[in-house]
Scaffold this active site. Sequence first.
Site, PDB file in Angstrom:
ATOM      1  N   ASN A 105       0.822  -1.210   0.000  1.00 54.40           N
ATOM      2  CA  ASN A 105       0.000   0.000   0.000  1.00 54.40           C
ATOM      3  C   ASN A 105       0.851   1.253   0.000  1.00 54.40           C
ATOM      4  O   ASN A 105       1.989   1.257   0.475  1.00 54.40           O
ATOM      5  CB  ASN A 105      -0.935   0.004   1.206  1.00 54.40           C
ATOM      6  CG  ASN A 105      -1.933  -1.134   1.137  1.00 54.40           C
ATOM      7  OD1 ASN A 105      -2.135  -1.699   0.071  1.00 54.40           O
ATOM      8  ND2 ASN A 105      -2.534  -1.463   2.252  1.00 54.40           N
ATOM      9  N   HIS A 122       5.902  -0.511  -2.719  1.00 59.63           N
ATOM     10  CA  HIS A 122       5.480   0.278  -3.893  1.00 59.63           C
ATOM     11  C   HIS A 122       5.615   1.782  -3.677  1.00 59.63           C
ATOM     12  O   HIS A 122       5.063   2.560  -4.439  1.00 59.63           O
ATOM     13  CB  HIS A 122       4.026  -0.061  -4.252  1.00 59.63           C
ATOM     14  CG  HIS A 122       3.847  -1.434  -4.807  1.00 59.63           C
ATOM     15  ND1 HIS A 122       2.675  -2.148  -4.714  1.00 59.63           N
ATOM     16  CD2 HIS A 122       4.707  -2.240  -5.479  1.00 59.63           C
ATOM     17  CE1 HIS A 122       2.813  -3.329  -5.301  1.00 59.63           C
ATOM     18  NE2 HIS A 122       4.040  -3.419  -5.757  1.00 59.63           N
TER      19      HIS A 122
HETATM   20  P1  NAD Z   1      -4.560  -6.430  -3.817  1.00 57.02           P
HETATM   21  O1  NAD Z   1      -3.605  -7.444  -4.209  1.00 57.02           O
HETATM   22  O2  NAD Z   1      -4.066  -5.384  -2.889  1.00 57.02           O
HETATM   23  O3  NAD Z   1      -5.892  -7.192  -3.239  1.00 57.02           O
HETATM   24  C1  NAD Z   1      -6.870  -6.719  -2.382  1.00 57.02           C
HETATM   25  C2  NAD Z   1      -7.339  -7.942  -1.565  1.00 57.02           C
HETATM   26  O4  NAD Z   1      -7.996  -7.492  -0.398  1.00 57.02           O
HETATM   27  C3  NAD Z   1      -8.324  -8.888  -2.271  1.00 57.02           C
HETATM   28  O5  NAD Z   1      -7.810 -10.210  -2.209  1.00 57.02           O
HETATM   29  C4  NAD Z   1      -9.628  -8.777  -1.438  1.00 57.02           C
HETATM   30  O6  NAD Z   1     -10.320 -10.012  -1.342  1.00 57.02           O
HETATM   31  C5  NAD Z   1      -9.080  -8.377  -0.095  1.00 57.02           C
HETATM   32  N1  NAD Z   1      -9.983  -7.632   0.780  1.00 57.02           N
HETATM   33  C6  NAD Z   1     -10.889  -6.675   0.450  1.00 57.02           C
HETATM   34  N2  NAD Z   1     -11.457  -6.165   1.565  1.00 57.02           N
HETATM   35  C7  NAD Z   1     -10.875  -6.782   2.612  1.00 57.02           C
HETATM   36  C8  NAD Z   1     -11.012  -6.657   4.037  1.00 57.02           C
HETATM   37  N3  NAD Z   1     -11.850  -5.782   4.597  1.00 57.02           N
HETATM   38  N4  NAD Z   1     -10.252  -7.450   4.822  1.00 57.02           N
HETATM   39  C9  NAD Z   1      -9.379  -8.350   4.281  1.00 57.02           C
HETATM   40  N5  NAD Z   1      -9.216  -8.509   2.951  1.00 57.02           N
HETATM   41  C10 NAD Z   1      -9.944  -7.732   2.131  1.00 57.02           C
HETATM   42  O7  NAD Z   1      -5.159  -5.848  -5.092  1.00 57.02           O
HETATM   43  P2  NAD Z   1      -5.500  -4.468  -5.754  1.00 57.02           P
HETATM   44  O8  NAD Z   1      -6.509  -3.710  -4.997  1.00 57.02           O
HETATM   45  O9  NAD Z   1      -5.741  -4.805  -7.160  1.00 57.02           O
HETATM   46  O10 NAD Z   1      -4.159  -3.611  -5.658  1.00 57.02           O
HETATM   47  C11 NAD Z   1      -3.139  -3.636  -6.575  1.00 57.02           C
HETATM   48  C12 NAD Z   1      -1.954  -2.895  -6.009  1.00 57.02           C
HETATM   49  O11 NAD Z   1      -2.300  -1.522  -5.748  1.00 57.02           O
HETATM   50  C13 NAD Z   1      -1.488  -3.452  -4.692  1.00 57.02           C
HETATM   51  O12 NAD Z   1      -0.111  -3.301  -4.646  1.00 57.02           O
HETATM   52  C14 NAD Z   1      -2.167  -2.593  -3.689  1.00 57.02           C
HETATM   53  O13 NAD Z   1      -1.499  -2.558  -2.464  1.00 57.02           O
HETATM   54  C15 NAD Z   1      -2.139  -1.222  -4.400  1.00 57.02           C
HETATM   55  N6  NAD Z   1      -3.250  -0.423  -3.881  1.00 57.02           N
HETATM   56  C16 NAD Z   1      -3.017   0.238  -2.721  1.00 57.02           C
HETATM   57  C17 NAD Z   1      -4.037   0.921  -2.115  1.00 57.02           C
HETATM   58  C18 NAD Z   1      -3.713   1.623  -0.829  1.00 57.02           C
HETATM   59  O14 NAD Z   1      -2.605   2.155  -0.672  1.00 57.02           O
HETATM   60  N7  NAD Z   1      -4.639   1.580   0.126  1.00 57.02           N
HETATM   61  C19 NAD Z   1      -5.320   0.946  -2.684  1.00 57.02           C
HETATM   62  C20 NAD Z   1      -5.521   0.265  -3.907  1.00 57.02           C
HETATM   63  C21 NAD Z   1      -4.466  -0.448  -4.471  1.00 57.02           C
END
Ligand code: NAD
Length: 251
Positions: A105, A122
């Site tokens: 994140n 990242h």
């Molecule tokens: P990801 O690989 O980060 O997957 C998200 C996962 O979270 C999924 O498997 C989903 O089932 C699970 N999930 C959803 N709600 C949940 C909860 N309340 N508790 C536990 N699990 C839960 O996939 P992405 O969103 O496609 O992200 C791609 C990339 O972009 C990653 O590197 C991610 O960290 C980054 N990203 C970061 C942020 C942030 O900084 N908050 C937001 C969006 C994406």
Amino acid sequence: MQTTEDLIYRAAKAIKQSNFAVAFTGAGISVESGIPPFRGEGGLWNKYDPKILDIDYFYTHSGRSWAAIKEIFYDHFGQKKPNKGHEVLAKWETSGLLRSVITQNIDNLHQEAGSQHVIEFHGNSQRLVCVHCDSIFETSSADLTDLPPRCVSCGGLLKPDFIFFGEAIPMLAYEQAAEAGKKCDLMLIIGASGEVSPANKIPQKAADHGAFVIEINRDQSLYTPKVTSLFLQGKAGEILPAIDAILQQII
Ligand code: NAD
């Protein structure tokens, strides 16, 4: 068949008995803070075109790319606060149960919750980097009213200090994450799909080196059949405090 309570108890016991535990987190841990993931239900890519984070598009259409980036990462994400999941991980680090958090994140919520050893795989949206002179600035100090923002030292284009599509992972973060993956005897994978490479190699490394892998996710992920030793289905902001409550009883 084991109940969720049994599984939570087993997870707490394994964490207590571990010597070198690390957490590996994805977008799912921040969902309960109000930050959507990229993919799936409510995902950002249902609303925005992923090309805004493509590095070539960013260089050729900086203004357009920045307008969407500001809306998503600063106007929206910038207002969000850590949730109970982030807080429990910070507490476990302070009490010596957890060595570090490797996070995909970029939202800075682990740091805001108090985690000290955060490996930013990242990058981090709370910093901006000048693509010309490499100066780094706190995002909060930058003027985002006139886009794209410019470097106060050299006038170069400023970019969020996180990885865009087409960019390499910061070398130091990769090395630190790989090292933690090899060294740990327990890894918690929290809210990560396993679809993002090369981040998904880190839990694999931990499993290959014999670590006990506890996974917390709303749904099964690509990790579940491959590397997970104990799967806890549910929301990170509920499961982590439940494990913590058991740890208080057995410590
Ligand atoms: P990801 O690989 O980060 O997957 C998200 C996962 O979270 C999924 O498997 C989903 O089932 C699970 N999930 C959803 N709600 C949940 C909860 N309340 N508790 C536990 N699990 C839960 O996939 P992405 O969103 O496609 O992200 C791609 C990339 O972009 C990653 O590197 C991610 O960290 C980054 N990203 C970061 C942020 C942030 O900084 N908050 C937001 C969006 C994406």
